[in-house]
Scaffold this motif. Structure first.
Motif, PDB file in Angstrom:
ATOM      1  N   ALA A 107      15.193 102.732  61.742  1.00 36.72           N
ATOM      2  CA  ALA A 107      15.661 102.636  63.136  1.00 36.72           C
ATOM      3  C   ALA A 107      16.545 101.409  63.266  1.00 36.72           C
ATOM      4  O   ALA A 107      16.023 100.318  63.007  1.00 36.72           O
ATOM      5  N   ALA A 108      17.918 101.401  63.387  1.00 35.66           N
ATOM      6  CA  ALA A 108      18.689 100.355  63.117  1.00 35.66           C
ATOM      7  C   ALA A 108      19.648  99.893  64.192  1.00 35.66           C
ATOM      8  O   ALA A 108      19.744 100.696  65.542  1.00 35.66           O
ATOM      9  N   LEU A 109      19.979  98.827  64.462  1.00 34.12           N
ATOM     10  CA  LEU A 109      20.362  98.168  65.555  1.00 34.12           C
ATOM     11  C   LEU A 109      21.980  97.454  64.905  1.00 34.12           C
ATOM     12  O   LEU A 109      22.008  97.082  63.932  1.00 34.12           O
ATOM     13  N   GLY A 110      23.030  97.516  65.969  1.00 32.04           N
ATOM     14  CA  GLY A 110      24.551  97.352  65.191  1.00 32.04           C
ATOM     15  C   GLY A 110      25.454  97.965  65.655  1.00 32.04           C
ATOM     16  O   GLY A 110      25.416  99.048  66.382  1.00 32.04           O
ATOM     17  N   ASP A 111      26.534  97.207  65.694  1.00 31.40           N
ATOM     18  CA  ASP A 111      28.153  97.934  66.036  1.00 31.40           C
ATOM     19  C   ASP A 111      28.239  99.244  65.032  1.00 31.40           C
ATOM     20  O   ASP A 111      28.220  99.065  63.864  1.00 31.40           O
ATOM     21  N   PRO A 112      28.310 100.296  65.731  1.00 32.27           N
ATOM     22  CA  PRO A 112      28.490 101.535  64.967  1.00 32.27           C
ATOM     23  C   PRO A 112      29.503 101.461  63.757  1.00 32.27           C
ATOM     24  O   PRO A 112      29.658 101.977  62.790  1.00 32.27           O
ATOM     25  N   LYS A 113      30.714 100.722  64.264  1.00 32.68           N
ATOM     26  CA  LYS A 113      31.880 100.565  63.327  1.00 32.68           C
ATOM     27  C   LYS A 113      31.494  99.548  62.086  1.00 32.68           C
ATOM     28  O   LYS A 113      32.491  99.331  61.288  1.00 32.68           O
ATOM     29  N   ALA A 114      30.552  98.728  62.133  1.00 29.48           N
ATOM     30  CA  ALA A 114      30.448  97.677  61.352  1.00 29.48           C
ATOM     31  C   ALA A 114      29.662  98.206  59.889  1.00 29.48           C
ATOM     32  O   ALA A 114      29.061  99.173  59.858  1.00 29.48           O
ATOM     33  N   THR A 115      30.293  97.386  58.972  1.00 28.53           N
ATOM     34  CA  THR A 115      29.673  97.803  57.357  1.00 28.53           C
ATOM     35  C   THR A 115      28.842  97.037  56.833  1.00 28.53           C
ATOM     36  O   THR A 115      28.089  96.816  55.989  1.00 28.53           O
ATOM     37  N   ALA A 116      28.834  95.625  57.686  1.00 29.78           N
ATOM     38  CA  ALA A 116      27.708  94.605  57.441  1.00 29.78           C
ATOM     39  C   ALA A 116      27.420  93.908  58.816  1.00 29.78           C
ATOM     40  O   ALA A 116      28.018  94.089  59.842  1.00 29.78           O
TER      41      ALA A 116
END
Length: 280
Positions: A107-116
């Protein structure tokens, strides 16, 4: 499901399973399902279906090695079969060698466009598929009567509970996702290494993908959201959820539930762990 359910209720469950199958795969018949399985089968959704329907007919039709479980067979079709998303040499390519594991779910959170990015301390892991272990929203009164203990023996927390795309209340994932290297995929075209770094002095944990973005390794049909009451001392309940909001379309946000804050999470498949990793 409640042990007191009779034949009529079981029939309703099977009917709902067929609707669920149509939502996930586009057709409720076994023939087209096998065709889909040989291309790109959403393994988590199918395992939920099998748990609901107990389809012996399906298990007898699946071509599988002696001793292999249905889940293992489906996973092989999904990951390695014709048009599969992962080639076996992915476990050996590059500087990191991976050992294959039964599929786990991040289960992850973050900007979908991000690579890191930062914030991996807010990421969780289900080592077991939470779908088949879940409880339908409509069965929440039964869960209450059982003191919040689900048939799969996990405990419901009214102040921090999870829901998936078909209206199943799920157990919490384990927090945080441990530092290490994971082979992850979204069941589409990208399979890559996810590195989760140890926490820094502030407790922040960085994450990094070797290839692709967070969106690329998100399994779109799997939706997950975390709910917490606006007023912890109030009377808000999962009973407030609108059952007509389910199932949720692939890639869409999860429904709001009156009286609760909501946080949507991306779901990633973990299919390998670093061979020498001590993360688990």
């Amino acid at each position: 499901m409640p042990p007191s359910h009779g034949v009529a209720s079981r029939s309703q469950e099977l009917s709902h399973s067929n609707s669920k199958l149509s939502h996930d795969f586009g057709d409720a018949s076994l023939g087209p399902l096998l065709g889909v399985a040989s291309r790109r089968l959403p393994r988590r959704s199918l395992s939920t279906l099998l748990a609901l329907s107990g389809s012996m007919a399906f298990s007898q039709l699946l071509p599988r090695k002696s001793g292999a479980s249905i889940g293992e067979t489906v996973e092989n079709l999904f990951l390695y079969g014709p048009g599969g998303v992962t080639k076996k040499d992915k476990f050996e390519q590059g500087p990191t060698k991976f050992r294959r594991i039964p599929t786990e779910f991040v289960a992850a959170l973050g900007d979908p466009k991000a690579t890191a990015g930062d914030g991996a301390q807010e990421w969780g892991l289900w080592q077991l598929d939470p779908g088949p272990r879940g409880v339908w929203l409509r069965e929440y009164p039964y869960l209450e009567k059982m003191g919040g203990v689900a048939p799969a023996n996990w405990k419901f927390d009214k102040n921090d509970w999870w829901l998936e795309e078909h209206g199943l209340i799920m157990e919490k994932p384990e927090f945080p996702l441990k530092p290490g290297k994971y082979l992850v995929t979204g069941g589409r075209s990208v399979t890559t290494t996810l590195t989760v770094f140890p926490p820094d002095l502030s407790g922040n944990m960085r994450w990094e993908l070797e290839g692709g973005s967070l969106y690329d390794v998100t399994h779109l049909p799997c939706r997950a959201a975390r709910y917490s009451p606006v007023d912890p001392a109030g009377t808000a309940s999962p009973k407030n959820a609108n059952l007509a909001d389910f199932p949720v379309s692939p890639g869409a946000v999860m429904p709001s539930v009156q009286g609760f804050n909501k946080q949507d999470y991306a779901v990633l498949f973990v299919i390998g762990r670093e061979a020498r990793s001590q993360a688990r």
